[in-house]
Design a protein around this motif. Structure first.
Motif, PDB file in Angstrom:
ATOM      1  N   GLN A 162       1.007 -18.242  -2.777  1.00  0.00           N
ATOM      2  CA  GLN A 162      -0.261 -17.907  -2.366  1.00  0.00           C
ATOM      3  C   GLN A 162      -0.786 -16.625  -2.838  1.00  0.00           C
ATOM      4  OE1 GLN A 162      -0.890 -18.217   1.759  1.00  0.00           O
ATOM      5  NE2 GLN A 162      -3.132 -17.686   1.704  1.00  0.00           N
ATOM      6  N   VAL A 163      -1.938 -16.516  -3.429  1.00  0.00           N
ATOM      7  CA  VAL A 163      -2.356 -15.275  -4.110  1.00  0.00           C
ATOM      8  C   VAL A 163      -3.192 -14.447  -2.975  1.00  0.00           C
ATOM      9  CG1 VAL A 163      -3.875 -14.175  -5.928  1.00  0.00           C
ATOM     10  CG2 VAL A 163      -2.519 -16.180  -6.429  1.00  0.00           C
ATOM     11  N   GLN A 164      -2.654 -13.324  -3.032  1.00  0.00           N
ATOM     12  CA  GLN A 164      -3.092 -12.360  -2.215  1.00  0.00           C
ATOM     13  C   GLN A 164      -3.459 -11.163  -2.629  1.00  0.00           C
ATOM     14  OE1 GLN A 164      -0.434 -12.080   1.579  1.00  0.00           O
ATOM     15  NE2 GLN A 164      -2.020 -13.357   2.564  1.00  0.00           N
ATOM     16  N   LEU A 165      -4.827 -10.550  -2.413  1.00  0.00           N
ATOM     17  CA  LEU A 165      -5.143  -9.139  -2.948  1.00  0.00           C
ATOM     18  C   LEU A 165      -5.564  -8.525  -1.639  1.00  0.00           C
ATOM     19  CD1 LEU A 165      -7.381 -10.608  -5.925  1.00  0.00           C
ATOM     20  CD2 LEU A 165      -5.144  -9.692  -6.144  1.00  0.00           C
ATOM     21  N   VAL A 166      -5.160  -7.273  -1.613  1.00  0.00           N
ATOM     22  CA  VAL A 166      -5.498  -6.353  -0.552  1.00  0.00           C
ATOM     23  C   VAL A 166      -5.966  -4.920  -1.286  1.00  0.00           C
ATOM     24  CG1 VAL A 166      -4.672  -5.371   1.517  1.00  0.00           C
ATOM     25  CG2 VAL A 166      -3.780  -7.501   0.867  1.00  0.00           C
ATOM     26  N   GLU A 167      -7.234  -4.769  -0.787  1.00  0.00           N
ATOM     27  CA  GLU A 167      -7.984  -3.468  -1.323  1.00  0.00           C
ATOM     28  C   GLU A 167      -7.539  -2.456  -0.233  1.00  0.00           C
ATOM     29  OE1 GLU A 167     -10.899  -6.851  -2.699  1.00  0.00           O
ATOM     30  OE2 GLU A 167      -9.527  -6.159  -0.959  1.00  0.00           O
ATOM     31  N   SER A 168      -7.705  -1.074  -0.707  1.00  0.00           N
ATOM     32  CA  SER A 168      -7.792   0.218   0.096  1.00  0.00           C
ATOM     33  C   SER A 168      -8.322   1.080  -0.787  1.00  0.00           C
ATOM     34  CB  SER A 168      -6.365   0.384   0.592  1.00  0.00           C
ATOM     35  OG  SER A 168      -5.556   0.621  -0.499  1.00  0.00           O
ATOM     36  N   GLY A 169      -8.506   2.318   0.152  1.00  0.00           N
ATOM     37  CA  GLY A 169      -9.219   3.475  -0.690  1.00  0.00           C
ATOM     38  C   GLY A 169     -10.532   3.889  -0.422  1.00  0.00           C
ATOM     39  N   GLY A 170     -11.504   2.703   0.151  1.00  0.00           N
ATOM     40  CA  GLY A 170     -12.724   2.835   0.171  1.00  0.00           C
ATOM     41  C   GLY A 170     -12.970   4.273   1.271  1.00  0.00           C
ATOM     42  N   GLY A 171     -14.216   4.680   1.220  1.00  0.00           N
ATOM     43  CA  GLY A 171     -14.593   5.344   2.459  1.00  0.00           C
ATOM     44  C   GLY A 171     -16.073   6.246   2.128  1.00  0.00           C
ATOM     45  N   SER A 172     -16.266   7.193   2.857  1.00  0.00           N
ATOM     46  CA  SER A 172     -17.668   7.826   2.671  1.00  0.00           C
ATOM     47  C   SER A 172     -17.468   9.261   1.972  1.00  0.00           C
ATOM     48  CB  SER A 172     -18.165   8.033   4.037  1.00  0.00           C
ATOM     49  OG  SER A 172     -18.510   6.808   4.631  1.00  0.00           O
ATOM     50  N   VAL A 173     -18.146   9.399   1.074  1.00  0.00           N
ATOM     51  CA  VAL A 173     -18.073  10.706   0.240  1.00  0.00           C
ATOM     52  C   VAL A 173     -19.647  11.135  -0.176  1.00  0.00           C
ATOM     53  CG1 VAL A 173     -16.034  10.104  -0.664  1.00  0.00           C
ATOM     54  CG2 VAL A 173     -18.003   9.533  -1.980  1.00  0.00           C
ATOM     55  N   GLN A 174     -19.659  12.428  -0.557  1.00  0.00           N
ATOM     56  CA  GLN A 174     -20.952  13.040  -0.916  1.00  0.00           C
ATOM     57  C   GLN A 174     -20.956  12.500  -2.295  1.00  0.00           C
ATOM     58  OE1 GLN A 174     -21.046  17.223   0.528  1.00  0.00           O
ATOM     59  NE2 GLN A 174     -21.817  16.411   2.339  1.00  0.00           N
ATOM     60  N   ALA A 175     -22.208  12.727  -2.669  1.00  0.00           N
ATOM     61  CA  ALA A 175     -22.590  12.463  -4.228  1.00  0.00           C
ATOM     62  C   ALA A 175     -21.907  13.624  -5.190  1.00  0.00           C
ATOM     63  CB  ALA A 175     -24.184  12.670  -4.387  1.00  0.00           C
ATOM     64  N   GLY A 176     -21.306  13.043  -6.187  1.00  0.00           N
ATOM     65  CA  GLY A 176     -20.449  13.981  -6.994  1.00  0.00           C
ATOM     66  C   GLY A 176     -19.206  13.970  -6.426  1.00  0.00           C
ATOM     67  N   GLY A 177     -18.573  13.301  -5.641  1.00  0.00           N
ATOM     68  CA  GLY A 177     -17.355  13.090  -5.214  1.00  0.00           C
ATOM     69  C   GLY A 177     -16.607  12.202  -5.834  1.00  0.00           C
ATOM     70  N   SER A 178     -15.330  12.014  -5.440  1.00  0.00           N
ATOM     71  CA  SER A 178     -14.124  10.763  -6.071  1.00  0.00           C
ATOM     72  C   SER A 178     -13.859  10.052  -5.077  1.00  0.00           C
ATOM     73  CB  SER A 178     -13.158  11.750  -6.960  1.00  0.00           C
ATOM     74  OG  SER A 178     -14.050  12.458  -7.931  1.00  0.00           O
ATOM     75  N   LEU A 179     -13.268   8.957  -5.328  1.00  0.00           N
ATOM     76  CA  LEU A 179     -12.401   8.096  -4.539  1.00  0.00           C
ATOM     77  C   LEU A 179     -11.567   7.436  -5.660  1.00  0.00           C
ATOM     78  CD1 LEU A 179     -14.977   6.541  -2.094  1.00  0.00           C
ATOM     79  CD2 LEU A 179     -13.048   8.058  -1.593  1.00  0.00           C
ATOM     80  N   ARG A 180     -10.389   6.726  -5.164  1.00  0.00           N
ATOM     81  CA  ARG A 180      -9.581   6.004  -5.952  1.00  0.00           C
ATOM     82  C   ARG A 180      -9.386   4.582  -5.076  1.00  0.00           C
ATOM     83  NH1 ARG A 180      -3.547   6.212  -8.131  1.00  0.00           N
ATOM     84  NH2 ARG A 180      -2.970   6.102  -5.960  1.00  0.00           N
ATOM     85  N   LEU A 181      -9.759   3.578  -5.503  1.00  0.00           N
ATOM     86  CA  LEU A 181      -9.501   2.295  -4.879  1.00  0.00           C
ATOM     87  C   LEU A 181      -8.081   1.945  -5.411  1.00  0.00           C
ATOM     88  CD1 LEU A 181     -12.957   0.793  -5.029  1.00  0.00           C
ATOM     89  CD2 LEU A 181     -12.067   2.349  -3.421  1.00  0.00           C
ATOM     90  N   SER A 182      -7.534   0.792  -4.705  1.00  0.00           N
ATOM     91  CA  SER A 182      -6.113   0.268  -4.864  1.00  0.00           C
ATOM     92  C   SER A 182      -6.335  -1.232  -4.727  1.00  0.00           C
ATOM     93  CB  SER A 182      -5.022   0.953  -4.035  1.00  0.00           C
ATOM     94  OG  SER A 182      -4.922   2.462  -4.728  1.00  0.00           O
ATOM     95  N   CYS A 183      -5.526  -1.710  -5.307  1.00  0.00           N
ATOM     96  CA  CYS A 183      -5.615  -3.405  -4.995  1.00  0.00           C
ATOM     97  C   CYS A 183      -4.058  -3.799  -5.188  1.00  0.00           C
ATOM     98  CB  CYS A 183      -6.533  -4.083  -5.871  1.00  0.00           C
ATOM     99  SG  CYS A 183      -6.438  -6.078  -5.631  1.00  0.00           S
ATOM    100  N   ALA A 184      -3.666  -4.422  -4.301  1.00  0.00           N
ATOM    101  CA  ALA A 184      -2.102  -4.549  -4.147  1.00  0.00           C
ATOM    102  C   ALA A 184      -2.315  -6.318  -4.219  1.00  0.00           C
ATOM    103  CB  ALA A 184      -1.193  -4.394  -2.931  1.00  0.00           C
ATOM    104  N   ALA A 185      -1.630  -6.628  -5.620  1.00  0.00           N
ATOM    105  CA  ALA A 185      -1.565  -8.187  -5.869  1.00  0.00           C
ATOM    106  C   ALA A 185      -0.417  -8.777  -5.330  1.00  0.00           C
ATOM    107  CB  ALA A 185      -2.239  -8.441  -7.071  1.00  0.00           C
ATOM    108  N   THR A 186      -0.146  -9.803  -4.858  1.00  0.00           N
ATOM    109  CA  THR A 186       1.053 -10.736  -4.543  1.00  0.00           C
ATOM    110  C   THR A 186       0.882 -12.155  -4.777  1.00  0.00           C
ATOM    111  OG1 THR A 186       0.596 -10.907  -2.133  1.00  0.00           O
ATOM    112  CG2 THR A 186       1.955  -9.092  -2.934  1.00  0.00           C
ATOM    113  N   GLY A 187       1.910 -12.941  -5.510  1.00  0.00           N
ATOM    114  CA  GLY A 187       1.705 -14.321  -5.413  1.00  0.00           C
ATOM    115  C   GLY A 187       1.270 -14.887  -6.649  1.00  0.00           C
TER     116      GLY A 187
END
Length: 117
Positions: free
Chosen positions: A1-26
């Motif tokens: 069974q394929v599972q994808l789990v995202e993380s890393g979202g949030g609230s930031v001000q314009a000009g800021g940065s974020l890094r999203l992650s997605c762990a994949a299994t199966g």
């Protein structure tokens, strides 16, 4: 069974940065395409960036030069580095995987919210 789990979202001000992650299994196929999509309220889901098993990447025009997609094959994890964020980047971000980048029958993650103010 394929599972994808995202993380890393949030609230930031314009000009800021974020890094999203997605762990994949199966996912058992050696050839694949993984990507990030986003959907803002009242809008259709749109492709943001993709990377295939050979490492070839593609980006939506709206994020070129600001977002970088990458993968760590040893960890089966997909990343999206987002710099110079704009309010119009606000959306739910989804990770997806499919046999190729035509996205006929992708598997989807549950999404992670990104809010830029």
């Amino acid at each position: 069974q394929v599972q994808l789990v995202e993380s890393g979202g949030g609230s930031v001000q314009a000009g800021g940065s974020l890094r999203l992650s997605c762990a994949a299994t199966g996912y058992l196929f050696s050839s694949y395409c993984m990507g990030w999509f986003r959907q803002a309220p009242g809008k259709e889901r749109e492709g943001v960036a993709a990377i295939d098993s050979d490492g070839s990447t593609s980006y939506a025009d709206s994020v070129k030069g600001r977002f970088t997609i990458s993968q760590d094959k040893a960890k089966n994890t997909l990343y999206l580095r987002m710099n110079s964020l704009k309010p119009e980047d606000t959306a739910m971000y989804y990770c997806a995987i499919d046999r190729d980048c035509r996205w006929y029958e992708p598997y989807w993650g549950q999404g992670t919210q990104v809010t830029v103010s």
